[in-house]
Structure formats: structure tokens, C-alpha cells
Motif scaffolding. Sequence first.
Motif, PDB file in Angstrom:
ATOM      1  N   GLN B   6       0.839  -1.189   0.000  1.00 39.27           N
ATOM      2  CA  GLN B   6       0.000   0.000   0.000  1.00 39.27           C
ATOM      3  C   GLN B   6       0.879   1.245   0.000  1.00 39.27           C
ATOM      4  O   GLN B   6       1.847   1.335   0.764  1.00 39.27           O
ATOM      5  N   THR B   7       0.528   2.202  -0.840  1.00 37.94           N
ATOM      6  CA  THR B   7       1.249   3.480  -0.860  1.00 37.94           C
ATOM      7  C   THR B   7       0.253   4.637  -0.890  1.00 37.94           C
ATOM      8  O   THR B   7      -0.815   4.531  -1.525  1.00 37.94           O
ATOM      9  N   PRO B   8       0.569   5.741  -0.201  1.00 36.43           N
ATOM     10  CA  PRO B   8       1.708   5.870   0.714  1.00 36.43           C
ATOM     11  C   PRO B   8       1.395   5.227   2.067  1.00 36.43           C
ATOM     12  O   PRO B   8       0.262   4.831   2.311  1.00 36.43           O
ATOM     13  N   LYS B  22      -3.142   3.886  -3.021  1.00 34.25           N
ATOM     14  CA  LYS B  22      -2.894   2.813  -3.994  1.00 34.25           C
ATOM     15  C   LYS B  22      -2.589   1.489  -3.318  1.00 34.25           C
ATOM     16  O   LYS B  22      -2.040   1.447  -2.213  1.00 34.25           O
ATOM     17  N   CYS B  23      -2.926   0.424  -4.008  1.00 33.18           N
ATOM     18  CA  CYS B  23      -2.692  -0.925  -3.490  1.00 33.18           C
ATOM     19  C   CYS B  23      -2.297  -1.845  -4.640  1.00 33.18           C
ATOM     20  O   CYS B  23      -2.939  -1.848  -5.690  1.00 33.18           O
ATOM     21  N   GLN B  24      -1.224  -2.594  -4.414  1.00 32.08           N
ATOM     22  CA  GLN B  24      -0.761  -3.574  -5.406  1.00 32.08           C
ATOM     23  C   GLN B  24      -0.637  -4.933  -4.737  1.00 32.08           C
ATOM     24  O   GLN B  24      -0.165  -5.028  -3.620  1.00 32.08           O
ATOM     25  N   GLN B  25      -1.033  -5.999  -5.455  1.00 28.06           N
ATOM     26  CA  GLN B  25      -0.846  -7.353  -4.916  1.00 28.06           C
ATOM     27  C   GLN B  25      -0.242  -8.257  -5.987  1.00 28.06           C
ATOM     28  O   GLN B  25      -0.570  -8.116  -7.171  1.00 28.06           O
ATOM     29  N   ASN B  26       0.627  -9.145  -5.546  1.00 28.81           N
ATOM     30  CA  ASN B  26       1.254 -10.076  -6.496  1.00 28.81           C
ATOM     31  C   ASN B  26       0.866 -11.524  -6.210  1.00 28.81           C
ATOM     32  O   ASN B  26       1.577 -12.455  -6.579  1.00 28.81           O
ATOM     33  N   LEU B 103      -8.694 -13.432   4.003  1.00 29.19           N
ATOM     34  CA  LEU B 103      -8.202 -12.185   3.460  1.00 29.19           C
ATOM     35  C   LEU B 103      -6.717 -12.027   3.758  1.00 29.19           C
ATOM     36  O   LEU B 103      -6.259 -12.368   4.841  1.00 29.19           O
ATOM     37  N   PHE B 104      -5.993 -11.489   2.784  1.00 28.21           N
ATOM     38  CA  PHE B 104      -4.598 -11.103   2.972  1.00 28.21           C
ATOM     39  C   PHE B 104      -4.571  -9.581   2.958  1.00 28.21           C
ATOM     40  O   PHE B 104      -5.057  -8.962   2.009  1.00 28.21           O
ATOM     41  N   PHE B 105      -4.014  -8.992   3.996  1.00 26.27           N
ATOM     42  CA  PHE B 105      -4.050  -7.545   4.152  1.00 26.27           C
ATOM     43  C   PHE B 105      -2.703  -6.896   3.866  1.00 26.27           C
ATOM     44  O   PHE B 105      -1.651  -7.510   4.060  1.00 26.27           O
ATOM     45  N   GLY B 106      -2.777  -5.634   3.456  1.00 24.02           N
ATOM     46  CA  GLY B 106      -1.595  -4.790   3.428  1.00 24.02           C
ATOM     47  C   GLY B 106      -1.376  -4.168   4.802  1.00 24.02           C
ATOM     48  O   GLY B 106      -2.141  -4.410   5.734  1.00 24.02           O
ATOM     49  N   HIS B 107      -0.310  -3.357   4.908  1.00 23.72           N
ATOM     50  CA  HIS B 107       0.032  -2.735   6.184  1.00 23.72           C
ATOM     51  C   HIS B 107      -0.793  -1.493   6.490  1.00 23.72           C
ATOM     52  O   HIS B 107      -0.785  -1.008   7.614  1.00 23.72           O
ATOM     53  N   GLY B 108      -1.470  -0.979   5.474  1.00 17.24           N
ATOM     54  CA  GLY B 108      -2.337   0.155   5.735  1.00 17.24           C
ATOM     55  C   GLY B 108      -1.751   1.489   5.317  1.00 17.24           C
ATOM     56  O   GLY B 108      -0.537   1.663   5.217  1.00 17.24           O
ATOM     57  N   THR B 109      -2.655   2.439   5.057  1.00 17.53           N
ATOM     58  CA  THR B 109      -2.294   3.839   4.834  1.00 17.53           C
ATOM     59  C   THR B 109      -2.979   4.642   5.923  1.00 17.53           C
ATOM     60  O   THR B 109      -4.202   4.554   6.084  1.00 17.53           O
TER      61      THR B 109
END
Lengths: 115, 114
Positions: B6-8, B22-26, B103-109
Motif C-alpha cells: 500500500q502506498t503511501p 494505492k494498493c498492489q498485490q502479487n 483475506l490477505f491484508f496490506g500494512h495500511g495507509t
Amino acid sequence: GDSVTQKEGLVTLTEGLPVMLNCTYQTIYSNAFLFWYVHYLNESPRLLLKSSTDNKRTEHQGFHATLHKSSSSFHLQKSSAQLSDSALYYCALSDPGGSNAKLTFGKGTKLSVKS
Amino acid sequence: GGIITQTPKFLIGQEGQKLTLKCQQNFNHDTMYWYRQDSGKGLRLIYYSITENDLQKGDLSEGYDASREKKSSFSLTVTSAQKNEMAVFLCASSPDRFSNERLFFGHGTKLSVL
């Protein structure tokens, strides 16, 4: 609609004492999935436990929970709290009845373990 | 394994400003989500998308737009930031387009509005 209730916003414990975080839910579906997610500070939330089977104990990383459909509960327990267990814990419900299930989260319980 | 980025990580905005997260996943997951995390209110779903160019409103979609131009990315726009607003926005993805068992999460904005 579905709902998840976590009564305690904050639980403070001394290291070594047992942990019990409450979770009750409401849904019209008999085959719902219940989850516990844990969110440690500066990390991303991740799945801790899940279950859809009535009266079956599910365990992971020292934590356990048993889904009781008769009482609509899925309480999270651990026999002995550790300092590293301090985190935010979310109970969640997934209704698989539709083509796109939505996960309903409770408000979260912050567990603070002190020495 | 995979990762959600996740950015920023931190976003400071002004009242009324339009802000994009924004969020990107691979993982190559079909379904992606945006949640808002507020203290004492849990995680609330803003938007989700079951495939590229699909958008579905969650419970908290008012005041937000979303975009899924590629399978790997999912962006969220706060259309008009509210004064003194503070929240964490979490992006997530799941492997199955018809359910979200895990669910797989990002670290957050973390958003702060001055």
C-alpha cells in the motif's frame, strides 16, 4: 443483516493469566464461517482461526475457539497470556450464501498484556 | 508467497482535498477490498472488486471512489477529505472471487486531515 458483537473494547491482563475474548454473532445462515483476525502494531492484520463446524475446537498458535451455533458464539481463548499477545483482535463472520460473500467484522478487542 | 503493498504509508491532506491511495498485490488474486479502520468501530468495507474493471460498493462507499484498471492493483480516492479526519485504510485481497474465506491484508495507509 449479519452482525458481530465484541463486547469488550479493551482487555488488560497480567502475563500468565488466561485469555478470553468474547464474540457473538447474528446471521440467518446456518453455514456461516466465523473468523478471528489479529492485528499486531506495525503489521498487517492476519487470520488467526476460522471455523464453520459446530462444537469443534479450532486451535492455532496457542489460541483456540469453539463455534457454538446454539449460542451464536465464537469466543477466543488462550490458557496463558504472553506479552507478545498484545494486539487488536477482530471477530468476523462470512456469509457464503450469496455469489459474493461479504465479511462482517466486529468492532475489535484490544488485548493488552502486562508483566 | 505474495505481498500486498500500500502506498503511501502516511498521507496528510487538507480539508476538501481529493486524495488517492494505492494498493498492489502479487498473489494473482481475483478479489480486492478496501476497508476503513477506526478505533472502536472495527473494519468497515468501502469498496471491493471481484475482477479487473469491476467495482462493488461496500457499507461505507459514500465519499469514496475506487478503480481497478489491472488485476494486480486497486486504488481508492477520498473525494473530499473531511477536517480532522483520522483513519487507517486497509487494502486486502482474497484468492476466491466468490467468497472471502481468507483475506490477505496490506500494512495500511494512515490518513490525517488538517
